[in-house]
Design a protein around this motif. Structure first.
Motif, PDB file in Angstrom:
ATOM      1  N   LYS A 179     -79.605 -35.238 -35.127  1.00  0.00           N
ATOM      2  CA  LYS A 179     -78.439 -35.844 -34.777  1.00  0.00           C
ATOM      3  C   LYS A 179     -77.641 -36.678 -35.826  1.00  0.00           C
ATOM      4  N   PRO A 180     -75.926 -37.525 -35.082  1.00  0.00           N
ATOM      5  CA  PRO A 180     -75.572 -37.580 -35.860  1.00  0.00           C
ATOM      6  C   PRO A 180     -75.114 -39.084 -35.636  1.00  0.00           C
ATOM      7  N   ASN A 181     -75.380 -40.480 -35.853  1.00  0.00           N
ATOM      8  CA  ASN A 181     -75.568 -41.618 -35.785  1.00  0.00           C
ATOM      9  C   ASN A 181     -73.984 -42.739 -35.677  1.00  0.00           C
ATOM     10  N   TRP A 182     -73.654 -43.046 -34.280  1.00  0.00           N
ATOM     11  CA  TRP A 182     -72.485 -44.175 -34.239  1.00  0.00           C
ATOM     12  C   TRP A 182     -72.901 -44.904 -35.128  1.00  0.00           C
ATOM     13  N   LEU A 183     -72.195 -45.614 -36.624  1.00  0.00           N
ATOM     14  CA  LEU A 183     -72.378 -46.441 -37.188  1.00  0.00           C
ATOM     15  C   LEU A 183     -71.582 -47.759 -37.201  1.00  0.00           C
ATOM     16  N   VAL A 184     -70.092 -47.525 -36.569  1.00  0.00           N
ATOM     17  CA  VAL A 184     -69.283 -48.187 -36.390  1.00  0.00           C
ATOM     18  C   VAL A 184     -68.437 -47.673 -34.711  1.00  0.00           C
ATOM     19  N   GLU A 185     -68.069 -48.692 -34.285  1.00  0.00           N
ATOM     20  CA  GLU A 185     -67.527 -48.405 -32.234  1.00  0.00           C
ATOM     21  C   GLU A 185     -66.580 -49.179 -32.381  1.00  0.00           C
ATOM     22  N   ASN A 186     -65.376 -48.917 -32.361  1.00  0.00           N
ATOM     23  CA  ASN A 186     -64.391 -50.132 -31.898  1.00  0.00           C
ATOM     24  C   ASN A 186     -64.240 -50.859 -33.158  1.00  0.00           C
TER      25      ASN A 186
ATOM     26  N   LEU B  40     -63.216 -54.030 -40.722  1.00  0.00           N
ATOM     27  CA  LEU B  40     -64.101 -53.615 -39.889  1.00  0.00           C
ATOM     28  C   LEU B  40     -62.221 -53.093 -38.729  1.00  0.00           C
ATOM     29  N   GLY B  41     -62.520 -53.940 -39.278  1.00  0.00           N
ATOM     30  CA  GLY B  41     -60.532 -53.625 -38.007  1.00  0.00           C
ATOM     31  C   GLY B  41     -59.923 -52.507 -38.349  1.00  0.00           C
ATOM     32  N   GLU B  42     -60.306 -51.892 -38.985  1.00  0.00           N
ATOM     33  CA  GLU B  42     -59.634 -50.226 -39.882  1.00  0.00           C
ATOM     34  C   GLU B  42     -60.110 -49.255 -38.487  1.00  0.00           C
ATOM     35  N   VAL B  43     -61.350 -49.677 -38.750  1.00  0.00           N
ATOM     36  CA  VAL B  43     -62.706 -48.178 -38.355  1.00  0.00           C
ATOM     37  C   VAL B  43     -62.208 -47.860 -36.550  1.00  0.00           C
ATOM     38  N   GLU B  44     -62.131 -47.278 -35.879  1.00  0.00           N
ATOM     39  CA  GLU B  44     -62.019 -47.075 -34.449  1.00  0.00           C
ATOM     40  C   GLU B  44     -63.646 -46.661 -34.458  1.00  0.00           C
ATOM     41  N   ASN B  45     -64.184 -45.745 -35.157  1.00  0.00           N
ATOM     42  CA  ASN B  45     -65.474 -44.968 -35.061  1.00  0.00           C
ATOM     43  C   ASN B  45     -65.597 -44.592 -36.351  1.00  0.00           C
ATOM     44  N   ALA B  46     -66.774 -44.750 -36.735  1.00  0.00           N
ATOM     45  CA  ALA B  46     -67.947 -44.117 -37.899  1.00  0.00           C
ATOM     46  C   ALA B  46     -69.522 -43.466 -37.426  1.00  0.00           C
ATOM     47  N   PHE B  47     -68.900 -42.242 -38.124  1.00  0.00           N
ATOM     48  CA  PHE B  47     -70.479 -41.005 -37.595  1.00  0.00           C
ATOM     49  C   PHE B  47     -70.689 -41.344 -39.053  1.00  0.00           C
ATOM     50  N   LEU B  48     -72.422 -41.729 -39.284  1.00  0.00           N
ATOM     51  CA  LEU B  48     -73.700 -41.278 -40.074  1.00  0.00           C
ATOM     52  C   LEU B  48     -74.169 -39.922 -39.374  1.00  0.00           C
ATOM     53  N   GLU B  49     -73.041 -38.396 -40.403  1.00  0.00           N
ATOM     54  CA  GLU B  49     -73.587 -37.323 -39.985  1.00  0.00           C
ATOM     55  C   GLU B  49     -74.906 -36.361 -40.217  1.00  0.00           C
ATOM     56  N   ALA B  50     -75.981 -35.531 -39.669  1.00  0.00           N
ATOM     57  CA  ALA B  50     -76.723 -34.769 -39.641  1.00  0.00           C
ATOM     58  C   ALA B  50     -76.820 -34.890 -41.136  1.00  0.00           C
ATOM     59  N   ASN B  51     -75.926 -34.418 -42.232  1.00  0.00           N
ATOM     60  CA  ASN B  51     -76.393 -34.324 -43.361  1.00  0.00           C
ATOM     61  C   ASN B  51     -76.569 -35.132 -44.375  1.00  0.00           C
TER      62      ASN B  51
ATOM     63  N   GLU C  77     -78.055 -51.157 -34.056  1.00  0.00           N
ATOM     64  CA  GLU C  77     -79.232 -50.823 -33.531  1.00  0.00           C
ATOM     65  C   GLU C  77     -79.261 -48.708 -34.726  1.00  0.00           C
ATOM     66  N   GLN C  78     -77.743 -48.120 -34.185  1.00  0.00           N
ATOM     67  CA  GLN C  78     -77.793 -47.696 -35.012  1.00  0.00           C
ATOM     68  C   GLN C  78     -78.013 -46.737 -36.050  1.00  0.00           C
ATOM     69  N   SER C  79     -77.402 -47.997 -36.652  1.00  0.00           N
ATOM     70  CA  SER C  79     -78.240 -47.492 -38.089  1.00  0.00           C
ATOM     71  C   SER C  79     -79.403 -48.083 -38.757  1.00  0.00           C
ATOM     72  N   SER C  80     -79.792 -48.779 -38.082  1.00  0.00           N
ATOM     73  CA  SER C  80     -81.591 -49.191 -38.237  1.00  0.00           C
ATOM     74  C   SER C  80     -81.899 -48.054 -38.222  1.00  0.00           C
ATOM     75  N   ASP C  81     -81.607 -46.864 -36.796  1.00  0.00           N
ATOM     76  CA  ASP C  81     -82.698 -45.692 -36.562  1.00  0.00           C
ATOM     77  C   ASP C  81     -82.740 -44.306 -38.063  1.00  0.00           C
ATOM     78  N   ARG C  82     -81.593 -44.886 -39.205  1.00  0.00           N
ATOM     79  CA  ARG C  82     -81.165 -44.524 -40.732  1.00  0.00           C
ATOM     80  C   ARG C  82     -81.778 -44.731 -41.408  1.00  0.00           C
ATOM     81  N   GLY C  83     -82.619 -46.150 -40.812  1.00  0.00           N
ATOM     82  CA  GLY C  83     -83.244 -46.967 -42.283  1.00  0.00           C
ATOM     83  C   GLY C  83     -82.115 -47.732 -42.827  1.00  0.00           C
TER      84      GLY C  83
END
Length: 237
Positions: free
Chosen positions: A112-119, A149-160, A125-131
């Motif tokens: 599943k995707p990991n939520w790398l950047v939020e607001n 980082l202030g430019e980013v609302e959300n960033a997700f590392l997708e499953a692929n 902890e999310q990035s650590s899950d993917r090493g």
């Protein structure tokens, strides 16, 4: 008893112990296995390497072993190799069927995707899950043209493995990531020192969370080192 190996035996190095005519058999094996494997790959549907899922990546590795051994090992019959290749492809096709029919199977197989950047802050902890470490996440963001980082609302590392970035409108103050901290380190401010507690416009040096009020520790990750939060210049089209 094993035969003594003679160094720089050109006949052994170039041809091995097989007769020279075996080169024609290798040519025949290569053509047969290539055409057969190509047909199966076309049947299951191929994608570029950057788009491979975990299952498809495993398929490539398994096929590589099965195909490679059958090309030049004389003791590997072609029908045996073709059977192995067929079974591998059928397993892959069965997993594709499960993924299409069941969301839970898709999550179990593809992840599943990991939520790398939020607001504007890193979810460590999310990035650590993917090493992934902090520097690796910031490198991925820079590849997407992000400078702060202030430019980013959300960033997700997708499953692929692809990174999906959604920009904040308007950008908020945040931690600069250009140039990389390895090239130009950010200033580190310890608000425990005299007078530093009154400095405004700070963000957590570890995760980029904006400092709230006069807190001395980040309410998100608990670190107590801060750096100035800046707004990236607006150059995006």
């Amino acid at each position: 008893m094993d035969q003594t190996v003679i160094s720089f035996d050109w006949a052994r190095m170039l041809l091995g112990e097989a007769p020279p005519s075996f080169l024609w058999e290798i040519l025949f094996r290569t053509v047969v296995i290539y055409i057969y494997t190509f047909g199966l790959i076309r049947w299951i549907g191929g994608r570029s390497i950057s788009q491979l899922s975990l299952v498809e990546f495993l398929l490539v590795i398994a096929l590589g072993s099965a195909v490679g051994d059958s090309l030049f090992y004389p003791d590997v019959p072609l029908l045996h190799a073709m059977l192995v290749i067929t079974v591998i492809v059928l397993i892959n096709k069965g997993l594709d069927f499960l993924i299409l029919r069941s969301d839970s199977a898709q999550t179990a197989i593809d992840g599943k995707p990991n939520w790398l950047v939020e607001n504007g802050r890193l979810n460590i902890e999310q990035s650590s899950d993917r090493g992934m470490g902090k520097s690796e996440v910031m490198a991925l963001l820079r590849l997407e043209g992000v400078r702060n980082l202030g430019e980013v609302e959300n960033a997700f590392l997708e499953a692929n493995g692809d990174l999906s970035v959604f920009l904040a409108d308007p950008p908020r103050p945040g931690m600069p990531i250009v140039p990389p901290q390895e090239i130009r380190p950010l200033p580190q401010i310890d608000v425990h020192t005299s007078g530093a507690a009154r400095i405004e416009g700070l963000c957590c040096f570890e995760c980029g969370t904006l400092r709230a009020g006069d807190e001395t520790e980040c309410h998100h990750c608990g670190h107590d080192v801060w750096t100035p939060a800046l707004v990236a210049p607006s150059v995006r089209v």
